[in-house]
Write an enzyme that holds these catalytic residues in place. Structure first.
Site, PDB file in Angstrom:
ATOM      1  N   ASP A  18       0.807  -1.220   0.000  1.00  0.00           N
ATOM      2  CA  ASP A  18       0.000   0.000   0.000  1.00  0.00           C
ATOM      3  C   ASP A  18       0.841   1.271   0.000  1.00  0.00           C
ATOM      4  O   ASP A  18       0.465   2.275  -0.602  1.00  0.00           O
ATOM      5  CB  ASP A  18      -0.988   0.003   1.168  1.00  0.00           C
ATOM      6  CG  ASP A  18      -0.325  -0.073   2.530  1.00  0.00           C
ATOM      7  OD1 ASP A  18       0.718  -0.750   2.656  1.00  0.00           O
ATOM      8  OD2 ASP A  18      -0.850   0.525   3.484  1.00  0.00           O
ATOM      9  N   HIS A  56       0.966   0.911  10.439  1.00  0.00           N
ATOM     10  CA  HIS A  56       1.355  -0.492  10.262  1.00  0.00           C
ATOM     11  C   HIS A  56       2.682  -0.567   9.498  1.00  0.00           C
ATOM     12  O   HIS A  56       3.138   0.398   8.895  1.00  0.00           O
ATOM     13  CB  HIS A  56       0.257  -1.260   9.524  1.00  0.00           C
ATOM     14  CG  HIS A  56       0.034  -0.832   8.102  1.00  0.00           C
ATOM     15  ND1 HIS A  56      -0.667   0.297   7.765  1.00  0.00           N
ATOM     16  CD2 HIS A  56       0.435  -1.390   6.934  1.00  0.00           C
ATOM     17  CE1 HIS A  56      -0.699   0.421   6.449  1.00  0.00           C
ATOM     18  NE2 HIS A  56      -0.028  -0.586   5.914  1.00  0.00           N
ATOM     19  N   HIS A  57       3.292  -1.722   9.522  1.00  0.00           N
ATOM     20  CA  HIS A  57       4.624  -1.951   8.946  1.00  0.00           C
ATOM     21  C   HIS A  57       5.685  -1.079   9.622  1.00  0.00           C
ATOM     22  O   HIS A  57       6.678  -0.695   8.997  1.00  0.00           O
ATOM     23  CB  HIS A  57       4.650  -1.690   7.431  1.00  0.00           C
ATOM     24  CG  HIS A  57       3.810  -2.620   6.615  1.00  0.00           C
ATOM     25  ND1 HIS A  57       3.369  -3.845   7.080  1.00  0.00           N
ATOM     26  CD2 HIS A  57       3.313  -2.497   5.346  1.00  0.00           C
ATOM     27  CE1 HIS A  57       2.651  -4.430   6.123  1.00  0.00           C
ATOM     28  NE2 HIS A  57       2.595  -3.634   5.080  1.00  0.00           N
ATOM     29  N   ASP A  65      19.910 -28.750  -4.986  1.00  0.00           N
ATOM     30  CA  ASP A  65      18.554 -28.772  -4.444  1.00  0.00           C
ATOM     31  C   ASP A  65      18.410 -27.861  -3.226  1.00  0.00           C
ATOM     32  O   ASP A  65      17.385 -27.192  -3.056  1.00  0.00           O
ATOM     33  CB  ASP A  65      18.118 -30.199  -4.118  1.00  0.00           C
ATOM     34  CG  ASP A  65      19.172 -31.004  -3.364  1.00  0.00           C
ATOM     35  OD1 ASP A  65      20.239 -30.456  -3.022  1.00  0.00           O
ATOM     36  OD2 ASP A  65      18.927 -32.206  -3.121  1.00  0.00           O
ATOM     37  N   GLU A  93      28.093 -28.313   2.636  1.00  0.00           N
ATOM     38  CA  GLU A  93      28.175 -28.249   4.095  1.00  0.00           C
ATOM     39  C   GLU A  93      28.646 -29.579   4.676  1.00  0.00           C
ATOM     40  O   GLU A  93      29.296 -29.616   5.726  1.00  0.00           O
ATOM     41  CB  GLU A  93      26.806 -27.881   4.686  1.00  0.00           C
ATOM     42  CG  GLU A  93      26.175 -26.619   4.123  1.00  0.00           C
ATOM     43  CD  GLU A  93      26.937 -25.348   4.443  1.00  0.00           C
ATOM     44  OE1 GLU A  93      28.034 -25.425   5.025  1.00  0.00           O
ATOM     45  OE2 GLU A  93      26.432 -24.265   4.105  1.00  0.00           O
ATOM     46  N   ASN A 115      20.806 -34.141  -4.823  1.00  0.00           N
ATOM     47  CA  ASN A 115      21.588 -35.105  -4.036  1.00  0.00           C
ATOM     48  C   ASN A 115      21.230 -35.057  -2.554  1.00  0.00           C
ATOM     49  O   ASN A 115      22.039 -35.369  -1.692  1.00  0.00           O
ATOM     50  CB  ASN A 115      23.096 -34.900  -4.244  1.00  0.00           C
ATOM     51  CG  ASN A 115      23.543 -33.482  -3.955  1.00  0.00           C
ATOM     52  OD1 ASN A 115      22.770 -32.670  -3.458  1.00  0.00           O
ATOM     53  ND2 ASN A 115      24.798 -33.188  -4.268  1.00  0.00           N
ATOM     54  N   GLY A 153      20.448 -32.623  -0.348  1.00  0.00           N
ATOM     55  CA  GLY A 153      20.746 -31.609   0.664  1.00  0.00           C
ATOM     56  C   GLY A 153      21.995 -30.809   0.401  1.00  0.00           C
ATOM     57  O   GLY A 153      22.427 -30.633  -0.741  1.00  0.00           O
ATOM     58  N   GLU A 197      10.300  -9.863  -1.851  1.00  0.00           N
ATOM     59  CA  GLU A 197      11.290  -8.786  -1.923  1.00  0.00           C
ATOM     60  C   GLU A 197      12.723  -9.307  -1.962  1.00  0.00           C
ATOM     61  O   GLU A 197      13.605  -8.683  -2.566  1.00  0.00           O
ATOM     62  CB  GLU A 197      11.107  -7.842  -0.730  1.00  0.00           C
ATOM     63  CG  GLU A 197       9.830  -7.029  -0.756  1.00  0.00           C
ATOM     64  CD  GLU A 197       8.642  -7.737  -0.118  1.00  0.00           C
ATOM     65  OE1 GLU A 197       7.547  -7.144  -0.070  1.00  0.00           O
ATOM     66  OE2 GLU A 197       8.815  -8.898   0.330  1.00  0.00           O
ATOM     67  N   GLY A 218      27.963 -15.015  -0.675  1.00  0.00           N
ATOM     68  CA  GLY A 218      27.665 -16.424  -0.475  1.00  0.00           C
ATOM     69  C   GLY A 218      26.263 -16.729   0.007  1.00  0.00           C
ATOM     70  O   GLY A 218      26.062 -17.636   0.812  1.00  0.00           O
TER      71      GLY A 218
END
Length: 572
Positions: A33, A119-120, A439, A472, A466, A468, A56, A412
């Site tokens: 708005d 608001h916001h 993925d 990591e 694969n 995940g 966003e 990153g």
């Protein structure tokens, strides 16, 4: 027309006009708005084309990708909730030196003047929270008012363009339609002229060093792309026969088929000949060099102590610092000042290419064969996207001429590439765009695939399924469930997001399956989901993750437990 001539325009129309004059043709974002007044003005005037995104965050990624190909990008969000959703992407633009203009439709100026709760907001009577939040991730911030809009709009756009960094402006929702006096002439994107004496002295100092050197070399970071000086660097390298290397954040900034190009420099992570060439140079010219662990082989880079450091607007030569000079002016003048060299003795460094022969049969697909097939698939002019994960193997591939590489190397942020793909597709729909990701990264921003389909774009998307976060697993948690993600039917998603799509989807399990997918005509989107083992990862990615764990967790970290990490042998 006098340069002081003015005309009356509404604040919103003037902002849109200035964005267009700066070369921005599209605005990404989400309606709210507080920003609908500007959005309506955009539709009424037809100044820019609106690209509505699913959130966003992805709008900020799209503006970043757009800016990398167009020179400037912009997004429109709403107060608070929208601004904070976008701040991660804008922070990435700051880290990666990408000029993006973030416009937030904010609460009415009337409410700020009267202290009215809206608001916001944080409902605490304070209205500068989001200006403050953006201060660390932008080079300039402002709240527009009828009194400052004419000057502040120009200041922020020019600052973003000159500094190659994002800016943030709040446009209160009740002032967009107010008329003010604005400059009648167009906005001119131009660098302020260099100080003549500083420029002359700087050029003389650099030219003297280069001319006296027996083994000059050039090292390039991403700012060479941001400031548009890659042609000058190649011209200089050819003129003095100097080898030219890049850090990984500047992949493809220099044409990898250029005879003087020798590869990526990253300390101990470099090819030996690249490392020796850069570290033993008796006159190393570095462009925008910003060392962090991912660009220096975990801080193993060692540039010569007398390296010449050239930045966008300043230069260090020995103990002398030159301010008020611009990168392009310096390089153009240095090219003219140095004498051409016929040849220098040096060895050509071969690019490292992942994998070996492509298996065209029924063997289960593995990373090595996958990336070798991708190497053979690349074409001149491709735009390639990397996301955090095993797709970092792209850094080791040799790219054909005129390719562009887009990635969030310094920042990153996983999922960046999907939004960036939308932005860069919008900026250059005539080029072939290849997205490489896993993925885990895809699940962060998968919904933006719907916007790509909505606009009939035709990228080729290579997704590795694969199970995940494989990158990591090389740090910690090789078999832990915290590195797992839900298993989606990824290849079905184009049809889910757009039921009438003509996109071609492939589920690839063998090398033969992959070859079939790579043979498909690219007259529509191609989505390739490759199924691979969660423990299969390229050795270079595993080694990087293992070293990263040492830096992150130290000698007492949990990564030192048995079987806590993927190890290079696991990919054999």
């Amino acid at each position: 027309m006098s340069s002081n001539a003015t005309r009356r325009m509404s604040i919103g129309d003037f902002l849109l006009r200035r964005l267009e004059e700066a070369g921005i043709q599209h605005l990404f974002g989400v309606p709210g708005d507080y920003n609908l007044t500007l959005l309506q003005q955009l539709y009424d005037t037809g100044t820019l084309k609106w690209i509505g995104t699913t959130g966003e965050l992805t709008a900020s990624y799209a503006a970043d990708g757009y800016a990398r190909l167009s020179g400037l990008g912009a997004l429109l969000v709403t107060n608070g909730v929208g601004a904070l959703s976008a701040i991660n992407g804008v922070g990435g633009s700051y880290s990666e030196h990408v000029p993006v203009i973030c416009i937030s439709g904010s609460i009415p100026l009337r409410s700020i003047d009267r202290g009215l709760g809206m608001h916001h907001t944080m409902a605490d009577g304070t209205f500068d929270h989001f200006l403050d939040a953006y201060a660390p991730v932008t080079v300039a911030q402002t709240r527009l008012t009828p009194r400052n809009a004419a000057t502040e709009i120009d200041r922020l756009i020019l600052t973003a363009w000159r500094e190659k960094l994002p800016v943030y402006m709040e446009l209160p929702s009740d002032i967009a339609y107010l008329d003010i006096e604005v400059p009648a002439g167009p906005l001119v994107l131009a660098e302020p002229p260099s100080d003549p004496e500083r420029l002359h002295s700087c050029i003389a100092a650099i030219a003297k060093r280069l001319s006296a050197a027996t083994s000059p070399a050039i090292l390039v970071d991403a700012d060479a792309d941001r400031f548009g000086v890659a042609p000058e660097l190649m011209e200089l390298a050819e003129r003095i026969q100097a080898p030219l290397a890049v850090v990984n954040a500047a992949k493809a900034v220099i044409d990898e088929t250029f005879p003087q190009y020798i590869g990526i420099y990253g300390g101990k992570a470099s090819e030996p000949q690249v490392r020796e060439t850069i570290e033993s140079s008796d006159c190393l010219l570095s462009i925008g060099y910003r060392p962090i662990e991912v660009t220096t082989g975990d801080f193993s880079a060692s540039l010569p102590a007398d390296t010449i450091h050239v930045r966008g607007h300043s230069v260090d030569v020995g103990n002398d610092n030159y301010q008020a000079v611009t990168l392009k002016e310096v390089l153009r003048a240095v090219i003219d000042a140095v004498s051409p060299v016929v040849s220098r003795a040096r060895r050509r460094v071969a690019a490292a290419v992942a994998g070996t022969e492509v298996d065209g049969g029924s063997a289960k697909l593995k990373q090595a064969a996958y990336w070798q097939a991708i190497q053979n698939y690349l074409q001149p002019g491709d735009v390639l996207y990397v996301d955090n994960g095993t797709s970092f193997v792209l850094l080791g591939l040799k790219l054909p001429q005129n390719c562009t590489f887009i990635g969030s190397i310094n920042w990153g942020s996983i999922g960046y590439s999907v939004g960036a793909l939308l932005g860069a597709l919008t900026a250059a729909p005539h080029r072939r765009h290849l997205l490489f990701l896993g993925d885990g990264s895809f699940q962060v921003t998968a919904q933006e695939l719907s916007t790509i389909l909505r606009h009939d774009h035709k990228p080729v998307i290579f997704l590795i399924n694969n199970g995940g976060y494989t990158i990591e697993r090389g740090y910690l948690g090789r078999t832990e469930t915290y590195n797992d993600v839900a298993n989606w039917s990824y290849a079905d998603l184009p049809k889910v997001f757009r039921p009438d799509t003509t996109a071609r989807s492939f589920v690839v399990k063998t090398s033969g399956d992959l070859q079939k997918a790579l043979s498909a005509p690219n007259d529509t989107m191609i989505f390739v989901e490759s199924i691979m083992d969660s423990q299969d990862a390229p050795a270079m990615v595993i080694a990087s993750s293992n070293k990263g764990a040492e830096l992150d967790y130290g000698p007492r970290g949990p990564h030192r437990r048995d079987n806590a990490q993927l190890r290079p042998a696991a990919s054999s």
